[in-house]
Design a protein around this motif. Structure first.
Motif, PDB file in Angstrom:
ATOM      1  N   LEU A  55       3.438 -43.777  -1.906  1.00  0.00           N
ATOM      2  CA  LEU A  55       4.570 -44.092  -2.773  1.00  0.00           C
ATOM      3  C   LEU A  55       5.729 -43.151  -2.480  1.00  0.00           C
ATOM      4  O   LEU A  55       5.523 -41.957  -2.256  1.00  0.00           O
ATOM      5  N   GLY A  56       6.930 -43.707  -2.476  1.00  0.00           N
ATOM      6  CA  GLY A  56       8.154 -42.921  -2.373  1.00  0.00           C
ATOM      7  C   GLY A  56       9.252 -43.665  -3.090  1.00  0.00           C
ATOM      8  O   GLY A  56       9.014 -44.703  -3.728  1.00  0.00           O
ATOM      9  N   GLY A  57      10.472 -43.137  -2.972  1.00  0.00           N
ATOM     10  CA  GLY A  57      11.567 -43.843  -3.603  1.00  0.00           C
ATOM     11  C   GLY A  57      12.875 -43.096  -3.559  1.00  0.00           C
ATOM     12  O   GLY A  57      12.953 -41.969  -3.036  1.00  0.00           O
ATOM     13  N   VAL A  58      13.900 -43.739  -4.074  1.00  0.00           N
ATOM     14  CA  VAL A  58      15.245 -43.174  -4.174  1.00  0.00           C
ATOM     15  C   VAL A  58      15.684 -43.262  -5.624  1.00  0.00           C
ATOM     16  O   VAL A  58      15.610 -44.330  -6.236  1.00  0.00           O
ATOM     17  N   VAL A  59      16.125 -42.133  -6.174  1.00  0.00           N
ATOM     18  CA  VAL A  59      16.748 -42.137  -7.497  1.00  0.00           C
ATOM     19  C   VAL A  59      18.253 -42.255  -7.274  1.00  0.00           C
ATOM     20  O   VAL A  59      18.834 -41.481  -6.498  1.00  0.00           O
ATOM     21  N   ILE A  60      18.890 -43.201  -7.948  1.00  0.00           N
ATOM     22  CA  ILE A  60      20.244 -43.622  -7.611  1.00  0.00           C
ATOM     23  C   ILE A  60      21.188 -43.334  -8.778  1.00  0.00           C
ATOM     24  O   ILE A  60      20.889 -43.671  -9.931  1.00  0.00           O
TER      25      ILE A  60
END
Length: 442
Positions: free
Chosen positions: A291-296
């Motif tokens: 799991l990963g991601g970008v906080v925008i």
């Protein structure tokens, strides 16, 4: 100390043979490696099929922040699998929604949306894509001493030598030198000088590239694989000011430094810096499911309110992965993991690792925060000549022989155990490292 399950050397031998015959291992010359088959783990320990147990100073790849087999985290994955195993990104799903809310709730004010990926490299790829689309600019600046992943765009962002095998690569990336006082590129003698001169260098780089063409600057707030480099006072704040001056987005790669590693939810909190985009992975769920991601930020997210975002992944916000993130964040909050990591750095790891430098001439520099530390080993303290590879291997072997597994990167030993390691276990690990340094020194 945790007792391993019953040893099964025959199974270990079979796993080793199958792995050598069929597994193509990353970053390795295939005929020159012999990976240790791991049988299990608990907390800050893991063990092999011969019954040998090791106190883990690696957190595998600096991601097992909650340690091995946390019962509440494994139960959350099992429960989620019983509910539903996968849901396409075009649908809404409980764990995906809850994980996004939980991650956004930890980020600086105004960063409220989360785009999920399968890991850190994809997170950085998408953060850069968002920055370019939001600004209408093409260039991205990244530090030479950095690692941002191994996919095409992420390896182009990477500044260290692991990018060489992938070049020529994605255009538009420009590298610059970040601060590193122990081996200063700027002839600095104090942290303040290093910060000021590194910022001047970055300003000059921007001027040479045309700031009107630069979409983003991407940084690891605390550089990970390239040395656990804690920025000097004022540096991150200065980069933020440069970005604001020229309408450039600041992307902070918190893949390694986030979720407790530095004794904060995000490392940027130590300096009060608000980025426009945060990439994350690893510690968000201790790596139990990819799991990963970008906080925008709201400003960037608004670009895509009525214009489709041209990017996506089949497994974006995977149900099992996001369920594990919800559980991991809850565990960290309930068990005081962040506070414990900070205390480990301040009370045990920091003081005891610095004491090693007083006892061993081979230790040139000690630096870090929380459970994110590095010992830089040198052959000569005056010239700061890096300790050669054969002696680094001797240090590693001496550690393993004593039941502690170090993370050796170049001429450095990175001390990055799970955030849940106890003060007693951390002190035990440093004591064993002390013995290993003495043996290797002889």
């Amino acid at each position: 100390m945790v007792a391993p399950a019953s040893a099964d050397s025959a199974l270990g031998t079979r796993i080793r043979e199958l792995s050598r015959a069929h597994v193509f291992t990353s970053w390795s010359a295939q005929q020159e490696i012999d990976p240790v088959p791991i049988a299990g783990g608990k907390g800050a320990w893991f063990w092999d099929h011969d019954g040998r147990r090791f106190l883990d100073l690696t957190s595998q790849l600096v991601n097992v922040n909650l340690g091995y087999q946390h019962p509440r985290l494994t139960a959350a994955v099992q429960e989620a699998a019983g509910r539903i195993t996968t849901v396409a990104p075009s649908f809404a799903e409980q764990s995906r929604a809850e994980a996004a809310a939980a991650v956004a709730g930890l980020a600086p004010e105004g960063l409220d949306k989360v785009f999920f990926t399968n890991g850190g490299a994809e997170a950085n790829e998408n953060a850069v894509r968002m920055a370019r689309l939001h600004t209408g600019r093409s260039k991205v600046l990244a530090s030479y001493r950095s690692y941002h992943g191994a996919t095409a765009g992420a390896i182009a962002l990477t500044g260290e030598p692991r990018r060489w095998g992938s070049e020529p690569s994605v255009p538009g990336v420009v590298h610059f030198w970040g601060p590193y006082l122990y081996r200063s590129e700027f002839w600095a003698t104090t942290p303040e000088e290093e910060s000021e001169r590194a910022l001047t260098h970055l300003r000059h780089t921007l001027a040479a590239e045309g700031p009107q063409h630069v979409a983003a600057i991407i940084l690891e707030p605390v550089v990970g694989s390239n040395g656990i480099l804690v920025p000097p006072p004022g540096y991150l704040e200065g980069v933020r000011a440069l970005c604001d001056e020229h309408g450039i987005l600041l992307i902070l790669d918190e893949v390694m430094s986030g979720f407790g590693r530095t004794g904060a939810w995000f490392a940027a909190e130590h300096w009060g810096v608000r980025p426009d985009l945060i990439s994350f992975a690893k510690g968000v769920n201790s790596g139990y499911v990819p799991l990963g991601g970008v906080v925008i930020s709201a400003e960037v997210a608004a670009t895509f309110d009525h214009t489709p975002y041209p990017g996506g992944l089949t497994y974006s916000g995977h149900a099992l992965a996001t369920a594990s993130a919800v559980a991991a964040i809850g565990i960290m909050q309930d068990e005081g993991t962040i506070e414990h990591a900070a205390a480990l750095g301040e009370q045990t790891l920091g003081p005891q690792l610095r004491a090693l430098a007083e006892r061993h001439e081979v230790v040139g520099d000690v630096r870090g925060l929380g459970v994110f530390w590095a010992l830089e080993l040198v052959a000569d303290r005056t010239t700061r000549e890096p300790l050669p590879a054969d002696r680094m291997k001797a240090v590693q072997q001496a550690c393993v022989a004593r039941g502690v597994w170090p993370l050796v990167m170049g001429n450095r030993v990175h001390v990055v155990p799970p955030c849940v390691i106890t003060h007693e276990e951390a002190a035990q690990a440093v004591a064993l490292l002390d013995e290993a340094l003495a043996e290797a020194g002889r």
